[in-house]
Motif scaffolding. Sequence first.
Motif, PDB file in Angstrom:
ATOM      1  N   TRP A   3      24.818  23.339 -13.194  1.00 57.45           N
ATOM      2  CA  TRP A   3      25.053  21.975 -12.718  1.00 57.45           C
ATOM      3  C   TRP A   3      26.374  21.465 -13.272  1.00 57.45           C
ATOM      4  CZ3 TRP A   3      22.218  19.641  -9.091  1.00 57.45           C
ATOM      5  CH2 TRP A   3      20.909  20.073  -8.890  1.00 57.45           C
ATOM      6  N   GLU A   4      27.196  20.871 -12.403  1.00 55.64           N
ATOM      7  CA  GLU A   4      28.434  20.219 -12.811  1.00 55.64           C
ATOM      8  C   GLU A   4      28.330  18.740 -12.479  1.00 55.64           C
ATOM      9  OE1 GLU A   4      31.825  21.911 -10.866  1.00 55.64           O
ATOM     10  OE2 GLU A   4      31.534  23.875 -11.816  1.00 55.64           O
ATOM     11  N   ARG A   5      28.766  17.912 -13.400  1.00 54.90           N
ATOM     12  CA  ARG A   5      28.810  16.471 -13.137  1.00 54.90           C
ATOM     13  C   ARG A   5      30.133  16.150 -12.481  1.00 54.90           C
ATOM     14  NH1 ARG A   5      27.146  11.308 -16.149  1.00 54.90           N
ATOM     15  NH2 ARG A   5      27.569   9.855 -14.466  1.00 54.90           N
ATOM     16  N   ARG A   6      30.077  15.562 -11.315  1.00 53.50           N
ATOM     17  CA  ARG A   6      31.293  15.211 -10.594  1.00 53.50           C
ATOM     18  C   ARG A   6      31.861  13.923 -11.156  1.00 53.50           C
ATOM     19  NH1 ARG A   6      31.254  14.577  -4.156  1.00 53.50           N
ATOM     20  NH2 ARG A   6      31.923  12.466  -4.507  1.00 53.50           N
ATOM     21  N   ARG A   7      33.156  13.860 -11.304  1.00 52.09           N
ATOM     22  CA  ARG A   7      33.822  12.711 -11.913  1.00 52.09           C
ATOM     23  C   ARG A   7      34.453  11.769 -10.907  1.00 52.09           C
ATOM     24  NH1 ARG A   7      31.625  12.185 -16.675  1.00 52.09           N
ATOM     25  NH2 ARG A   7      31.670  14.103 -17.845  1.00 52.09           N
ATOM     26  N   ASP A   8      34.653  12.181  -9.674  1.00 52.62           N
ATOM     27  CA  ASP A   8      35.337  11.354  -8.689  1.00 52.62           C
ATOM     28  C   ASP A   8      34.321  10.533  -7.888  1.00 52.62           C
ATOM     29  OD1 ASP A   8      34.555  13.868  -7.667  1.00 52.62           O
ATOM     30  OD2 ASP A   8      35.727  13.516  -5.859  1.00 52.62           O
ATOM     31  N   VAL A  21      26.330  24.536  -8.699  1.00 52.12           N
ATOM     32  CA  VAL A  21      27.397  25.409  -8.238  1.00 52.12           C
ATOM     33  C   VAL A  21      27.028  26.865  -8.540  1.00 52.12           C
ATOM     34  CG1 VAL A  21      29.851  25.933  -8.504  1.00 52.12           C
ATOM     35  CG2 VAL A  21      29.059  23.564  -8.664  1.00 52.12           C
ATOM     36  N   ASP A  22      27.204  27.724  -7.523  1.00 54.08           N
ATOM     37  CA  ASP A  22      26.924  29.142  -7.739  1.00 54.08           C
ATOM     38  C   ASP A  22      28.147  29.834  -8.349  1.00 54.08           C
ATOM     39  OD1 ASP A  22      28.717  29.769  -5.643  1.00 54.08           O
ATOM     40  OD2 ASP A  22      27.108  30.019  -4.180  1.00 54.08           O
ATOM     41  N   ASP A  23      28.027  31.124  -8.603  1.00 49.55           N
ATOM     42  CA  ASP A  23      29.085  31.874  -9.281  1.00 49.55           C
ATOM     43  C   ASP A  23      30.373  31.976  -8.462  1.00 49.55           C
ATOM     44  OD1 ASP A  23      27.420  32.253 -11.456  1.00 49.55           O
ATOM     45  OD2 ASP A  23      26.673  34.179 -10.709  1.00 49.55           O
ATOM     46  N   ASP A  24      30.280  31.763  -7.157  1.00 44.98           N
ATOM     47  CA  ASP A  24      31.458  31.803  -6.287  1.00 44.98           C
ATOM     48  C   ASP A  24      32.051  30.423  -6.050  1.00 44.98           C
ATOM     49  OD1 ASP A  24      31.248  34.596  -5.920  1.00 44.98           O
ATOM     50  OD2 ASP A  24      29.752  34.298  -4.338  1.00 44.98           O
ATOM     51  N   GLY A  25      31.495  29.387  -6.685  1.00 41.70           N
ATOM     52  CA  GLY A  25      32.002  28.031  -6.527  1.00 41.70           C
ATOM     53  C   GLY A  25      31.379  27.254  -5.388  1.00 41.70           C
ATOM     54  N   GLY A  26      30.418  27.847  -4.697  1.00 36.64           N
ATOM     55  CA  GLY A  26      29.727  27.155  -3.607  1.00 36.64           C
ATOM     56  C   GLY A  26      28.683  26.196  -4.145  1.00 36.64           C
ATOM     57  N   VAL A  27      28.456  25.111  -3.432  1.00 32.95           N
ATOM     58  CA  VAL A  27      27.479  24.097  -3.841  1.00 32.95           C
ATOM     59  C   VAL A  27      26.138  24.394  -3.159  1.00 32.95           C
ATOM     60  CG1 VAL A  27      26.908  21.645  -3.827  1.00 32.95           C
ATOM     61  CG2 VAL A  27      29.266  22.374  -4.216  1.00 32.95           C
ATOM     62  N   THR A  48      19.798  16.730  -2.339  1.00 33.10           N
ATOM     63  CA  THR A  48      20.070  17.278  -1.017  1.00 33.10           C
ATOM     64  C   THR A  48      20.415  18.754  -1.133  1.00 33.10           C
ATOM     65  OG1 THR A  48      21.394  17.064   0.999  1.00 33.10           O
ATOM     66  CG2 THR A  48      22.495  16.542  -1.071  1.00 33.10           C
ATOM     67  N   ALA A  49      19.944  19.505  -0.154  1.00 31.46           N
ATOM     68  CA  ALA A  49      20.287  20.923  -0.001  1.00 31.46           C
ATOM     69  C   ALA A  49      20.148  21.237   1.478  1.00 31.46           C
ATOM     70  CB  ALA A  49      19.357  21.800  -0.820  1.00 31.46           C
ATOM     71  N   ASP A  50      21.083  21.994   1.997  1.00 33.82           N
ATOM     72  CA  ASP A  50      21.052  22.387   3.411  1.00 33.82           C
ATOM     73  C   ASP A  50      20.899  21.185   4.337  1.00 33.82           C
ATOM     74  OD1 ASP A  50      21.228  25.100   2.676  1.00 33.82           O
ATOM     75  OD2 ASP A  50      19.057  25.195   2.406  1.00 33.82           O
ATOM     76  N   ASP A  51      21.598  20.101   4.025  1.00 33.34           N
ATOM     77  CA  ASP A  51      21.582  18.871   4.824  1.00 33.34           C
ATOM     78  C   ASP A  51      20.214  18.204   4.904  1.00 33.34           C
ATOM     79  OD1 ASP A  51      24.329  18.918   5.358  1.00 33.34           O
ATOM     80  OD2 ASP A  51      24.024  20.267   7.070  1.00 33.34           O
ATOM     81  N   GLU A  52      19.311  18.560   4.003  1.00 27.31           N
ATOM     82  CA  GLU A  52      17.990  17.929   3.908  1.00 27.31           C
ATOM     83  C   GLU A  52      17.989  17.009   2.695  1.00 27.31           C
ATOM     84  OE1 GLU A  52      15.224  18.362   5.914  1.00 27.31           O
ATOM     85  OE2 GLU A  52      16.394  19.650   7.249  1.00 27.31           O
ATOM     86  N   HIS A  78      18.445  25.752 -14.161  1.00 25.83           N
ATOM     87  CA  HIS A  78      19.866  26.034 -14.312  1.00 25.83           C
ATOM     88  C   HIS A  78      20.476  25.149 -15.392  1.00 25.83           C
ATOM     89  CE1 HIS A  78      19.501  28.427 -10.747  1.00 25.83           C
ATOM     90  NE2 HIS A  78      18.953  27.400 -10.122  1.00 25.83           N
ATOM     91  N   PRO A  79      21.388  25.707 -16.183  1.00 23.97           N
ATOM     92  CA  PRO A  79      22.023  24.929 -17.259  1.00 23.97           C
ATOM     93  C   PRO A  79      22.968  23.880 -16.695  1.00 23.97           C
ATOM     94  CG  PRO A  79      23.058  27.069 -17.102  1.00 23.97           C
ATOM     95  CD  PRO A  79      21.894  27.080 -16.142  1.00 23.97           C
ATOM     96  N   ARG A  80      23.237  22.873 -17.524  1.00 30.62           N
ATOM     97  CA  ARG A  80      24.223  21.852 -17.183  1.00 30.62           C
ATOM     98  C   ARG A  80      25.526  22.162 -17.887  1.00 30.62           C
ATOM     99  NH1 ARG A  80      21.594  16.404 -18.899  1.00 30.62           N
ATOM    100  NH2 ARG A  80      19.772  17.587 -19.483  1.00 30.62           N
ATOM    101  N   GLU A  81      26.619  21.972 -17.166  1.00 34.99           N
ATOM    102  CA  GLU A  81      27.928  22.089 -17.772  1.00 34.99           C
ATOM    103  C   GLU A  81      28.084  20.942 -18.761  1.00 34.99           C
ATOM    104  OE1 GLU A  81      31.930  23.126 -15.657  1.00 34.99           O
ATOM    105  OE2 GLU A  81      31.583  20.977 -15.501  1.00 34.99           O
TER     106      GLU A  81
END
Length: 86
Positions: A3-8, A21-27, A48-52, A78-81
């Motif tokens: 998990w990444e906390r978004r700052r914007d 975020v997965d290992d390839d940077g996908g959400v 939300t996941a898969d637009d649900e 999953h761990p948090r950043e």
Amino acid sequence: MHWERRRDLEGGKELGIWLLVDDDGGVERELYVESHEYRGGDFDVYTTADDEWTHEGEFETSEEAFARALDLLDERSHPRESDDGS
């Protein structure tokens, strides 16, 4: 995956956003804490996941909403950043 906390934050409406975020940077999943104070409302927590979209609760205070969001993060395996980006 982590998990990444978004700052914007956008438009002054969203108080907290976490992205799984997965290992390839996908959400894979998103978690939001939103304020509706600007229109006299409360605070909502959504995932939300898969637009649900799933409404995870409505709360009177931001503290209650963030507590629910942190509980949801802790329920996931999953761990948090950390806040410093590591």
